[in-house]
Design a protein around this motif. Structure first.
Motif, PDB file in Angstrom:
ATOM      1  N   PHE A   1     -37.566 -23.880 -21.751  1.00 23.08           N
ATOM      2  CA  PHE A   1     -37.869 -24.329 -23.112  1.00 23.08           C
ATOM      3  C   PHE A   1     -38.623 -23.253 -23.893  1.00 23.08           C
ATOM      4  O   PHE A   1     -38.394 -23.063 -25.094  1.00 23.08           O
ATOM      5  N   GLN A   2     -39.554 -22.576 -23.220  1.00 26.01           N
ATOM      6  CA  GLN A   2     -40.297 -21.518 -23.902  1.00 26.01           C
ATOM      7  C   GLN A   2     -39.362 -20.391 -24.343  1.00 26.01           C
ATOM      8  O   GLN A   2     -39.446 -19.901 -25.477  1.00 26.01           O
ATOM      9  N   VAL A   3     -38.461 -19.990 -23.429  1.00 26.44           N
ATOM     10  CA  VAL A   3     -37.520 -18.921 -23.780  1.00 26.44           C
ATOM     11  C   VAL A   3     -36.579 -19.376 -24.888  1.00 26.44           C
ATOM     12  O   VAL A   3     -36.259 -18.628 -25.820  1.00 26.44           O
ATOM     13  N   LEU A   4     -36.132 -20.653 -24.810  1.00 27.55           N
ATOM     14  CA  LEU A   4     -35.253 -21.166 -25.854  1.00 27.55           C
ATOM     15  C   LEU A   4     -35.952 -21.161 -27.213  1.00 27.55           C
ATOM     16  O   LEU A   4     -35.348 -20.852 -28.240  1.00 27.55           O
ATOM     17  N   ALA A   5     -37.246 -21.548 -27.203  1.00 30.46           N
ATOM     18  CA  ALA A   5     -37.983 -21.552 -28.466  1.00 30.46           C
ATOM     19  C   ALA A   5     -38.081 -20.140 -29.040  1.00 30.46           C
ATOM     20  O   ALA A   5     -37.875 -19.911 -30.238  1.00 30.46           O
ATOM     21  N   MET A   6     -38.404 -19.155 -28.158  1.00 35.29           N
ATOM     22  CA  MET A   6     -38.487 -17.774 -28.630  1.00 35.29           C
ATOM     23  C   MET A   6     -37.118 -17.275 -29.111  1.00 35.29           C
ATOM     24  O   MET A   6     -37.013 -16.649 -30.164  1.00 35.29           O
ATOM     25  N   GLY A   7     -36.087 -17.605 -28.325  1.00 39.80           N
ATOM     26  CA  GLY A   7     -34.752 -17.177 -28.723  1.00 39.80           C
ATOM     27  C   GLY A   7     -34.307 -17.805 -30.025  1.00 39.80           C
ATOM     28  O   GLY A   7     -33.680 -17.174 -30.872  1.00 39.80           O
ATOM     29  N   ALA A   8     -34.651 -19.104 -30.210  1.00 37.34           N
ATOM     30  CA  ALA A   8     -34.271 -19.775 -31.450  1.00 37.34           C
ATOM     31  C   ALA A   8     -34.962 -19.141 -32.650  1.00 37.34           C
ATOM     32  O   ALA A   8     -34.372 -18.995 -33.721  1.00 37.34           O
TER      33      ALA A   8
END
Length: 796
Positions: free
Chosen positions: A348-355
C-alpha cells in the motif's frame, strides 16, 4: 495551405463522421496521456512483483508469531474458565461445611450457592450429592438462559418425588413435581470419579449425560468433581460443576469472534475426540483426518501452515492438561492469505507513492497535450457544431483558436460559415419554442381546458379534460360541446356559462359522476374568429378533505367523552376492589395471628424447638402479609387520590420523619443533615409519604454501618424546577439491577438482612410521576446510595 474547396471538404468529412458514427483517429491529448499511463502501469507492475517476492519471506515469521500469540491468549482464557468452575465448587464447599447436610438443607444450600453459579455464565450445572440416600440437588442453566433447581430423592424412603423449581424475581418457584424415575447419582460416573480422586478434585473426560425434563436428544459434557470428607474421614457430600458441550462451544465461539480465528479442542486419549469446534453439536465428533496429523507433533508447540476445511491456514497447537490428568489439544488457526498483512502495508505504501508520481506525470502530460491539442480540439468542436446547426441547433459564438497560424485562419473561415447558418436557425427555433411552450401549458396543467368556436363546437381539448369527462380529444374535436359536457339535469345552460365574468361555480357530469367545478372563461380573437376558452377545476373532493374532517372531529369528541367516563368508572371500581380485598384478606390474617399468639402464649412449653421455630415463622409471615396489604393500599391511594397542590416546606417534613424514626429506634446513633429552606409545589400528604419511604430506606440500610450518615440537600435549579438529593453511606446496591429498583415487589437485599415489602420505592416513583418530576438512583455496594428527584407540575 488548403484551398477553400479543400476546407469545405474537410469540414464535410468531420460532419459526416459525426452523423454516421464513423470511427475517427484518437486525439493528440488522449494518445499522449495513454502512452504515459501505459508506461506507468508497466513499471508499477514490475515493481509490485519484485516487492511481493521479497516481502513474502519476511512476513512469514510475523504470521507465525501472530498465530502463536493467539494460541497463548486462548489457552489463558480456557484456564480461567476451568479455574472459575473449580472456584465455584470451592464456594459451594464452604456452604456445605457450614450447614448440616441433610435432605431438608439441600435446597437452602443450593439457593446460597446461586450467587456463585450466576457469576459463571458458562457453567451448565452445579450439584450436591448426599451419600446416605443419594439425594441430589443441582442448579441448571438451560439453553435459553433460564435457571432451574432440581431436587432428586435418590433412594430416600420418604417423599420419593422429583421437584423442579424455576428462578423468578421473587426467588425459586415450584414448577413441577413428578414420581421418582429411579435416578441415583451414586451410580453415575461423576460420583465414582469423585470418590476415586484426590482431595483437590478432578476433571473428567466428556461422557454422555442423563437428560431430565423430557429432552430426548443425547447430550455430552465434562465435569469437575470433588468429594468432601469430615475430620474423621467420613464422606459428607460430592460436588460437581459441569459444562455441556454446547456451553463449551458457545464460549469458544465468542473467543473465535474476539480473536478473529477458528478454534478446535481435541480430547486426547486412546480414541481422540473432537469436543470443541463450530460443527460440534450436543456430542463429540470423530477426529477429522486433517486434525489427526497434529496428534504426534514433537516439542511443546506446533506452528505451521496446513490445509483445514479445504483452506490453507496458519495453525498453532499445544497440549493442555486439566487437573486430574485429562489431556486436551487446543488448536487455533488463521487464514493464510497470499499476501500477509505486513506485506500488504508495504504494498500500500508503494502504491501510494507510485500513484502520487503517476498523478504528477499525468498532470504534466495533460499540460503539454493541452498546449498542442487545444486549437485542434476547438476546430473539431466548430465543425461538429456546424453539422448540428444544419439540423436546427443554435451555433455557438466565436471562440479562440490562437496558438498556431494555420488553425487561426481555419477558425475564421468556420466562423463565417456558422454566422450564416445561425441566422436561419434562430427564427425557426423561436417559432418551435413558442409552440412547445403553449403545448406544455395546455396539456400538462391539472385543470381541464377546452376551447369553443362561435357555434359551440370543440376546437381544443386538453388531457385533463379527457380524464375529467371521459372523452378523448379525437372523439370531441369539431363536435358540439353539448355531446360531451352535460349537467345532472341534462344539457348545460351555455348562455349562462358564456356570460360568466371572473369565476363561477357550475355542476357537471363527468367520467366519475356528478361534480362541482370552479369555472373561468377567457374570450379572445384568433384568425378573425371569436374563441371561448373554459378552464375548469373539480372542487368536489375539497368539499367532501372538509365534510369528512368535520364528521371526524365530531366522532373524536364523542369517543374522548366515552373513554373519559369509562376511565372514571374503572378508577372507582379499583378503589372499591382494593378496599374489599383489604377487608377480606385482613379477616383471615387476624384469625391466623390470634391463634398463633394463643399457641405461643399457652402451648409454647409443650412444643419442641422445631415447632416453635415454625410457629415463629407463621407469626412473622402474618405480620409481613399485613404490612404488604397496608403498602399496597398506600400505593393504590397514591395513584388515585385527588391532588391538592400547595407550597410545601420539605425541610420541615424531613425533620418530622427523622424524629419519628429516632423515636422508633432510640438506640440508633445516626448523623442527619437537612438543608434549610427546601421548598416545593405539591400535595403535602403525598410528599410526606415520599419522604417517609426515601428517608426510611436510608435509615434502614445504614443499620449495619458504623458512623451512619444521612443527608437531604438541594442541587442547582434545572430551569424553574429545583432538584433534591437524599444520600446515605449504608449498604448500597449493585447498579446492574438499578432498572428493577422502582418496580413493585423488587428487592435487592435478602429479607433477613433488611426487612421490607418491596413496595416503598414503587410508591415513591408514582408520587414523583404525579408531580411531573423524575427520580434517579446511584449506588455502590457497601458505600451507600443517593436518590436525586425533582417535582415538576403535578397532574390536574
Amino acid at each position: 495551405m488548403q484551398l477553400p474547396e479543400q476546407d469545405s471538404m474537410a469540414s464535410e468529412r468531420i460532419v459526416q463522421a459525426t452523423d454516421t458514427g464513423e470511427r475517427l483517429a484518437p486525439s493528440f491529448t488522449r494518445a499522449l496521456v495513454s502512452s504515459v499511463v501505459g508506461l506507468l502501469i508497466v513499471l508499477g507492475s514490475a515493481l509490485l512483483v519484485a516487492m511481493f517476492w521479497q516481502g513474502s519471506a519476511s512476513t512469514e515469521e510475523a504470521a507465525r508469531q501472530e498465530v502463536g500469540e493467539t494460541l497463548n491468549k486462548t489457552l489463558g482464557r480456557l484456564r480461567i474458565l476451568l479455574r472459575a468452575a473449580e472456584m465455584t465448587v470451592a464456594s459451594v464447599e464452604r456452604i456445605v461445611r457450614a450447614t448440616p447436610a441433610s435432605g431438608d438443607s439441600l435446597q437452602p444450600m443450593l439457593e446460597s450457592a446461586l450467587a456463585a453459579f450466576e457469576q459463571r455464565p458458562e457453567l451448565s450445572y452445579l450439584g450436591i450429592v448426599l451419600p446416605e440416600h443419594g439425594e441430589y440437588g443441582n442448579l441448571e442453566r438451560t439453553a435459553t438462559g433460564e435457571v432451574l433447581l432440581w431436587l432428586f430423592p435418590g433412594a430416600r424412603p420418604r417423599d420419593p418425588n422429583v421437584r423442579t423449581f424455576a428462578l423468578m424475581e421473587q426467588g425459586f418457584v415450584l414448577r413441577d413435581a413428578s414420581p421418582h424415575d429411579g435416578y441415583d447419582p451414586r451410580r453415575r460416573p461423576f460420583y465414582q470419579a469423585a470418590l476415586n480422586s484426590t482431595a483437590e478434585g478432578t476433571w473428567m473426560r466428556v461422557y454422555p449425560w442423563v437428560v431430565h425434563g423430557g429432552d430426548s436428544q443425547p447430550l455430552w459434557g465434562f465435569s469437575y468433581v470433588k468429594a468432601l470428607h469430615d475430620e474423621a474421614g467420613g464422606l459428607l457430600a460430592v460436588l460437581d460443576s459441569d459444562f455441556d458441550i454446547p456451553a463449551l462451544n458457545g464460549f469458544l465461539g465468542a473467543l473465535a469472534d474476539e480473536y478473529a480465528t477458528r478454534l478446535h479442542i481435541i480430547e486426547l486419549g486412546t480414541t481422540p475426540r473432537l469436543i470443541g469446534a463450530p460443527e460440534v453439536g450436543r456430542q463429540p465428533l470423530p477426529l477429522p483426518a486433517e486434525l489427526a496429523t497434529l496428534l504426534d507433533f514433537p516439542g511443546d508447540t506446533f506452528v505451521d501452515r496446513l490445509v483445514l476445511d479445504g483452506e490453507r491456514r496458519w495453525v498453532a497447537a499445544r497440549r493442555m492438561e486439566l487437573q486430574g490428568g485429562v489431556p486436551w489439544l487446543v488448536v487455533v488457526s488463521h487464514a493464510a492469505p497470499l499476501i500477509e498483512a505486513p506485506l500488504q502495508r508495504q504494498l500500500f505504501q508503494v502504491l501510494a507513492m507510485g500513484a502520487t508520481i503517476a498523478l504528477l506525470l499525468v498532470l504534466v502530460s495533460v499540460r503539454v497535450a493541452r498546449r498542442f491539442g487545444r486549437p485542434l480540439r476547438e476546430l473539431e468542436r466548430r465543425v461538429a457544431r456546424l453539422g448540428l446547426c444544419r439540423d436546427g441547433a443554435l451555433a455557438a459564438g466565436k471562440a479562440s483558436v490562437e496558438g498556431f497560424r494555420e488553425t487561426q485562419l481555419l477558425g475564421e473561415a468556420l466562423d463565417r460559415m456558422a454566422r450564416g447558418m445561425h441566422q436561419e436557425a434562430l427564427a425557426r427555433e423561436q417559432r418551435l419554442a413558442s409552440l412547445a411552450l403553449k403545448g406544455a401549458m395546455f396539456d400538462f396543467t391539472s385543470a381541464a381546458i377546452f376551447s369553443l368556436d362561435t357555434s359551440l363546437h370543440v376546437i381544443e381539448w386538453n388531457a385533463a379534460a379527457e380524464r375529467l369527462f371521459g372523452h378523448s380529444r379525437d372523439e370531441v374535436l369539431e363536435r358540439p360541446v353539448g355531446d360531451a359536457v352535460l349537467t345532472p339535469e341534462g344539457p348545460a345552460d351555455w348562455a349562462a356559462i358564456l356570460a360568466t365574468t371572473g369565476t363561477g361555480t357550475f355542476r357537471f357530469v363527468g367520467a366519475q359522476g356528478a361534480f362541482d367545478a370552479e369555472l373561468r372563461l377567457v374570450t379572445f380573437m384568433q384568425e378573425a374568429r371569436e374563441v371561448h376558452t373554459l378552464v375548469l377545476n373539480d372542487i368536489t373532493e375539497r368539499e367532501q378533505a372538509q365534510a369528512r374532517l368535520q364528521a371526524f372531529n365530531t366522532e373524536l369528541e364523542r369517543r374522548v367523552g366515552e373513554r373519559t367516563a369509562e376511565l372514571r368508572a374503572i378508577n372507582q371500581e379499583l378503589d372499591s376492589f382494593c378496599h374489599a380485598v383489604s377487608h377480606d384478606l385482613r379477616a383471615p390474617l387476624r384469625g391466623i395471628a390470634g391463634f398463633s399468639e394463643i399457641l405461643a402464649n399457652n402451648y409454647a412449653a409443650s412444643l419442641d424447638e422445631k415447632a416453635r421455630n415454625y410457629l415463629g415463622r407463621v407469626q412473622a409471615a402474618t405480620q409481613r402479609m399485613g404490612d404488604l396489604i397496608d403498602d399496597l393500599l398506600k400505593l393504590s391511594r397514591v395513584s388515585r387520590d385527588e391532588m391538592r397542590r400547595q407550597r410545601v416546606d420539605l425541610s420541615m417534613l424531613a425533620r418530622e420523619v427523622i424524629a419519628d424514626l429516632r423515636e422508633a429506634a432510640p438506640e440508633r446513633r445516626v448523623e442527619v443533615s437537612i438543608e434549610d429552606g427546601l421548598y416545593a409545589e405539591g400535595d403535602i400528604r403525598l410528599l410526606r409519604v415520599m419522604l417517609e419511604n426515601l428517608l426510611g430506606n436510608a435509615w434502614k440500610f445504614t443499620s449495619n454501618t458504623p458512623d451512619a450518615h444521612i443527608a437531604f440537600t438541594a442541587l442547582a435549579d434545572e430551569g424553574d424546577t429545583p432538584a433534591f438529593v437524599i444520600g446515605d453511606n449504608g449498604a448500597g446496591f449493585d447498579m446492574r439491577y438499578v432498572n428493577k429498583l422502582f418496580g413493585a415487589f423488587q428487592r435487592l437485599h435478602r429479607e433477613a438482612e433488611f426487612p421490607g415489602t418491596g413496595i416503598g420505592l414503587a410508591t415513591v416513583l408514582r408520587i414523583v410521576n404525579r408531580h411531573g418530576g423524575y427520580i434517579r438512583a446511584y449506588a455502590e455496594l457497601g458505600k451507600g446510595a443517593t436518590f436525586q428527584f425533582s417535582l415538576g407540575r403535578a397532574e390536574s
